[in-house]
Design an enzyme around this catalytic site. Structure first.
Site, PDB file in Angstrom:
ATOM      1  N   SER A   1       3.645   3.509  -2.456  1.00 20.02           N
ATOM      2  CA  SER A   1       2.720   4.623  -2.512  1.00 20.02           C
ATOM      3  C   SER A   1       1.283   4.184  -2.764  1.00 20.02           C
ATOM      4  O   SER A   1       0.649   3.617  -1.887  1.00 20.02           O
ATOM      5  CB  SER A   1       3.211   5.596  -3.589  1.00 20.02           C
ATOM      6  OG  SER A   1       2.669   6.864  -3.378  1.00 20.02           O
TER       7      SER A   1
ATOM      8  N   ASP B   1      -6.141  -3.925   6.474  1.00 18.06           N
ATOM      9  CA  ASP B   1      -6.745  -3.453   7.717  1.00 18.06           C
ATOM     10  C   ASP B   1      -8.188  -3.928   7.868  1.00 18.06           C
ATOM     11  O   ASP B   1      -8.646  -4.218   8.974  1.00 18.06           O
ATOM     12  CB  ASP B   1      -6.696  -1.924   7.780  1.00 18.06           C
ATOM     13  CG  ASP B   1      -5.342  -1.405   8.241  1.00 18.06           C
ATOM     14  OD1 ASP B   1      -4.391  -2.203   8.291  1.00 18.06           O
ATOM     15  OD2 ASP B   1      -5.232  -0.197   8.539  1.00 18.06           O
TER      16      ASP B   1
ATOM     17  N   LYS C   1       6.593   4.304   1.111  1.00 18.74           N
ATOM     18  CA  LYS C   1       6.370   5.715   0.780  1.00 18.74           C
ATOM     19  C   LYS C   1       4.972   6.110   1.224  1.00 18.74           C
ATOM     20  O   LYS C   1       3.984   5.826   0.559  1.00 18.74           O
ATOM     21  CB  LYS C   1       6.539   5.980  -0.712  1.00 18.74           C
ATOM     22  CG  LYS C   1       6.347   7.457  -1.075  1.00 18.74           C
ATOM     23  CD  LYS C   1       6.520   7.702  -2.551  1.00 18.74           C
ATOM     24  CE  LYS C   1       6.281   9.176  -2.863  1.00 18.74           C
ATOM     25  NZ  LYS C   1       4.877   9.566  -2.637  1.00 18.74           N
TER      26      LYS C   1
END
Length: 461
Positions: free
Chosen positions: A298, A309, A323
């Site tokens: 999460s 990224d 999650k």
């Protein structure tokens, strides 16, 4: 106030993120035929409720029956939606501030048992030897089968100094393990740091209201201890089950100068949200390695995904929990609150990690497990929970673009991965030299720092 969360149900964990959301969609926004069917089903519920009140073998408390029905409805949606009565809601608000009572374990439910996601550092559960993946089968000799996750959590909570006996089923153990654990006030140290030679090591154990402030303090202390001669940072998010969404955003922002951190997409397009980084990198361009494993979930995955990224950090370890949903806590005046899954979140490149997880840039097993152990470890993820949300990457207008290459010195990854794998000492959390993943992260960072051009550091600036 309605608030958002990105974590598990827990015994002693942070749940809520301070982000308001818009009004709920009316249940009656349907055509006439749909309303008629809804009324018929509500009458069915009323009939069953009255039959239970009148004919159950023992008297039934109306509030308990209704709350159980509500919780059943929410639990039937996905593994993370649930109802909290007034006392549970107050407990959750206390937990979010970083202090709470209980055992100190992050839990979910699997096949009727309570499954340990991770013990929180320096808590009664951690000191008693509870491990990620343990299945709690009995509480004080009584089976947890038939209990909701909330009921089990309530039983494990209690006054400081009181004891509870838990029975654990652990993979590889021939017999059930019985532990007597004394409850305590849990004040987890969510951020720990130390110098590993010329590399700064920072561990985040959860995301509560104290996390980002403590991270900045740790970074400042490391610089002072190193005499401003740091060569890199290891950010350890292993077995970090998540917590506050706003804290995940702030921690990511601390290492980024610009760009998107995370976005959320809800049922209605107008409820979509996006968070962007502000100028300022607390690591001042130093190379960063983020450690993750199957217990990283999460909010941890938000941080790992954002830094990955943007190629601000190299993600190392094994695939994370997966999650990728956001829960909104909606207070119900006088009656507690409901925690409802309202959105999926996406990394800056547009990836949903729901039920898939963050794939590390460099896979490194924790203790050089054999193939069978590795396969077993991969079962402990979101995709294996009952009613887990599907991943909707395939439904996006276009696939997320591939990540740019790591741009590391030639041969460095191969040299690091050839670190001796045999004859190593068994892992001891008090001895960093036995932590194989950490040692490989340190070697990678030192290799980057020693490279003449230091391409990773240049790219991070």
């Amino acid at each position: 106030m309605r608030r958002r969360t990105a974590t598990f149900a827990a015994v002693g964990a942070a749940f809520v993120a301070g982000v308001a959301v818009g009004p709920m969609v009316s249940a009656w926004a349907q055509d006439g035929g749909g309303r008629a069917e809804t009324y018929r089903l509500l009458n069915l519920f009323g009939d069953v409720f009255e039959r239970v009140r009148a004919e159950y073998v023992e008297p039934v408390n109306d509030r308990d029956a209704i709350e159980n029905a509500i919780n059943g409805m929410l639990n039937g949606l996905d593994p993370h939606s649930s109802y909290m009565n007034a006392r549970m809601f107050r407990d959750m608000q206390v937990q979010t501030r970083g202090e709470f009572g209980g055992l100190g374990i992050e839990v979910t439910q699997e096949n009727g048992y309570v499954k340990v996601i991770s013990p929180i550092d320096d808590t009664p559960a951690a000191r008693a030897g509870v491990k990620p993946g343990d299945l709690i089968t009995h509480l004080n000799g009584n089976s947890v089968q038939g209990l909701t996750l909330q009921d089990a959590v309530e039983q494990m909570r209690g006054e400081r100094g009181t004891a509870i006996r838990i029975t654990i089923r652990r993979e590889g153990a021939e017999r059930p393990i019985e532990l007597s654990i004394t409850r305590d006030v849990i004040r987890p140290q969510v951020v720990r740091s130390r110098l590993e030679g010329d590399i700064g090591y920072i561990r985040l154990s959860s995301f509560n209201e104290q996390t980002e402030t403590a991270l900045r303090r740790a970074m400042q202390q490391l610089r002072q201890q190193a005499g401003n001669n740091l060569r890199g940072i290891v950010l350890d998010l292993r077995n970090n089950p998540g917590g506050l969404l706003d804290q995940a955003v702030q921690v990511s922002d601390d290492f980024l100068d610009q760009g998107e951190i995370v976005s959320t997409r809800a049922r209605r397009q107008e409820d979509a949200q996006r968070w962007n980084a502000r100028s300022g990198d607390i690591a001042q361009g130093l190379p960063v390695v983020v450690l993750i494993n199957a217990g990283s979930a999460s909010a941890s995955e938000i941080v790992a995904g954002a830094l990955q990224d943007h190629r601000r950090a190299i993600v190392m370890g094994v695939k994370s929990f997966g999650k990728g949903s956001v829960q909104t806590v909606m207070p119900i005046p006088g009656n507690g609150a409901m925690r409802l899954t309202t959105a999926r979140y996406y990394t800056p490149s547009g990836r949903s990690i729901q039920a898939t997880g963050i794939e590390p840039d460099i896979e490194v097993l924790a203790q050089r497990e054999d193939a069978a152990q590795t396969v077993a470890a991969r079962r402990d993820r979101e995709a294996d929970l009952r009613r887990a949300l599907r991943n909707d990457n395939g439904a996006q207008p276009q696939a997320a673009p591939p990540l740019p290459p790591l741009n590391l010195p030639a041969g460095l990854v191969e040299r690091v991965q050839r670190m001796p794998a045999e004859g190593a000492a068994a892992f001891d959390p008090t001895k960093p030299e036995t932590d194989h993943q950490l040692q490989q992260a340190l070697s990678l960072l030192r290799g980057i720092a020693a490279a003449p051009a230091n391409p990773q550091r240049r790219a991070a600036r």
